[in-house]
Write a protein that holds these residues in place. Sequence first.
Motif, short mmCIF file in Angstrom:
data_model
loop_
_atom_site.label_atom_id
_atom_site.label_comp_id
_atom_site.label_asym_id
_atom_site.label_seq_id
_atom_site.Cartn_x
_atom_site.Cartn_y
_atom_site.Cartn_z
N ARG A 26 37.69 28.45 91.25
CA ARG A 26 36.98 27.28 91.41
C ARG A 26 35.41 27.25 92.17
NH1 ARG A 26 40.47 21.79 92.01
NH2 ARG A 26 41.72 22.28 90.02
N VAL A 27 35.42 28.11 93.34
CA VAL A 27 34.22 28.22 93.75
C VAL A 27 33.12 29.04 93.12
CG1 VAL A 27 33.23 29.35 95.66
CG2 VAL A 27 35.14 28.18 96.24
N LYS A 28 33.96 29.98 92.43
CA LYS A 28 32.86 30.91 91.41
C LYS A 28 32.37 29.88 90.24
CE LYS A 28 35.08 35.47 92.28
NZ LYS A 28 35.98 36.51 91.60
N LYS A 29 33.25 29.09 89.85
CA LYS A 29 32.63 28.25 88.69
C LYS A 29 31.52 27.29 88.88
CE LYS A 29 36.68 28.76 85.76
NZ LYS A 29 36.88 28.51 84.29
N ALA A 30 31.82 26.86 90.39
CA ALA A 30 30.66 25.91 90.91
C ALA A 30 29.66 26.75 91.13
CB ALA A 30 31.52 25.30 92.23
N GLN A 31 29.61 27.87 91.57
CA GLN A 31 28.30 28.52 91.67
C GLN A 31 27.86 28.96 90.49
OE1 GLN A 31 30.14 31.82 93.93
NE2 GLN A 31 29.64 30.90 95.86
N GLN A 32 28.57 29.35 89.45
CA GLN A 32 27.88 29.58 88.31
C GLN A 32 27.34 28.15 87.54
OE1 GLN A 32 27.80 32.47 86.54
NE2 GLN A 32 26.41 31.56 85.42
N LEU A 33 27.87 27.03 87.69
CA LEU A 33 27.24 26.04 87.21
C LEU A 33 25.85 25.78 87.97
CD1 LEU A 33 28.59 22.77 86.13
CD2 LEU A 33 27.41 22.40 88.32
N GLU A 34 25.67 26.06 89.19
CA GLU A 34 24.30 25.76 89.88
C GLU A 34 23.58 26.76 89.54
OE1 GLU A 34 24.93 25.65 94.19
OE2 GLU A 34 26.64 24.41 94.06
N GLN A 35 23.86 27.85 89.16
CA GLN A 35 23.08 28.94 88.66
C GLN A 35 22.66 28.71 87.43
OE1 GLN A 35 24.92 32.64 88.88
NE2 GLN A 35 24.68 32.94 91.17
N SER A 65 22.25 25.82 86.08
CA SER A 65 21.30 24.51 86.03
C SER A 65 20.07 24.79 86.57
CB SER A 65 21.73 23.49 87.11
OG SER A 65 21.09 22.51 87.09
N LYS A 66 19.98 25.98 87.14
CA LYS A 66 18.64 26.37 87.70
C LYS A 66 17.59 26.89 86.63
CE LYS A 66 19.88 27.24 92.45
NZ LYS A 66 20.02 28.22 93.65
N THR A 67 18.34 27.43 85.60
CA THR A 67 17.68 27.88 84.42
C THR A 67 17.03 26.92 83.62
OG1 THR A 67 19.51 28.13 83.06
CG2 THR A 67 19.24 30.03 84.40
N ILE A 68 17.36 25.79 83.50
CA ILE A 68 17.04 24.50 82.83
C ILE A 68 16.51 23.36 83.67
CG2 ILE A 68 18.32 25.53 80.97
CD1 ILE A 68 20.21 22.85 81.42
N GLU A 69 16.61 23.47 84.79
CA GLU A 69 16.32 22.28 85.59
C GLU A 69 14.93 21.83 85.38
OE1 GLU A 69 17.37 22.40 89.75
OE2 GLU A 69 19.45 22.78 89.27
N VAL A 70 14.68 20.45 85.38
CA VAL A 70 13.52 19.75 85.59
C VAL A 70 13.53 18.54 86.51
CG1 VAL A 70 11.71 18.44 84.24
CG2 VAL A 70 12.81 20.66 83.08
N ARG A 71 12.84 18.79 87.41
CA ARG A 71 12.80 17.68 88.36
C ARG A 71 11.51 16.86 88.73
NH1 ARG A 71 17.30 18.22 92.54
NH2 ARG A 71 18.95 19.44 91.58
N LEU A 72 11.60 15.74 88.82
CA LEU A 72 10.47 15.06 89.01
C LEU A 72 10.07 15.19 90.32
CD1 LEU A 72 11.04 11.66 87.13
CD2 LEU A 72 9.64 13.72 86.43
N SER A 73 8.64 15.36 90.60
CA SER A 73 8.23 15.58 92.27
C SER A 73 7.49 14.10 92.74
CB SER A 73 7.38 16.47 92.33
OG SER A 73 6.12 16.39 91.46
N ASN A 74 7.57 14.04 93.90
CA ASN A 74 7.00 12.51 94.52
C ASN A 74 5.47 12.71 94.39
OD1 ASN A 74 9.55 11.59 94.46
ND2 ASN A 74 9.92 12.10 96.46
#
Length: 166
Positions: free
Chosen positions: A146-155, A157-166
């Motif tokens: 479960r920990v590995k799957k959570a870490q993989q999900l975060e990785q 996400s980082k490859t496609i994340e787009v975040r708005l900046s303030n």
Amino acid sequence: MRFVSVIMGSKSDYEIMRHCLQVLESFAVPYEVIISSAHRSPNRTKDYVKEAESKGAVVFICAAGMAAHLAGAVCAQTLKPVIGIPLIGGALDGLDALLSTAQMPSAIPVACMAIGKAGAINAAYLALQILATSDEDLAKKLLEERVKKAQQLEQDSKTIEVRLSN
């Protein structure tokens, strides 16, 4: 020896159920697989449940489509946990199997998974969690995964994340 018993209603169910077996194998949990039917071979089903219990079956996983009475028929023969997997088949695309698996009479509980592949995979994980209640090593392996799957999900996400900046 403690093991998981996997029962399929027909040979055609193997294509989906192989995913369940792969999960069990990945955790090195022993299992048996047979084909038996609540309707076509009720005596075989009944006899097998008693035989499997005597050999050490701890959990039964049952997969069937259409009327999907296999899990209920197995549950009627044992006090061990029974996990039902409804499979796609017939005119209702698995909805009939889902309802047949989920709508059990009181005092005859069957844990009902999702229809198809996701249900097959989750049935294996539920069986593993049941076994892990008395197996600390298995519990540790499940937690690590479960920990590995959570870490993989975060990785991922980082490859496609787009975040708005303030």
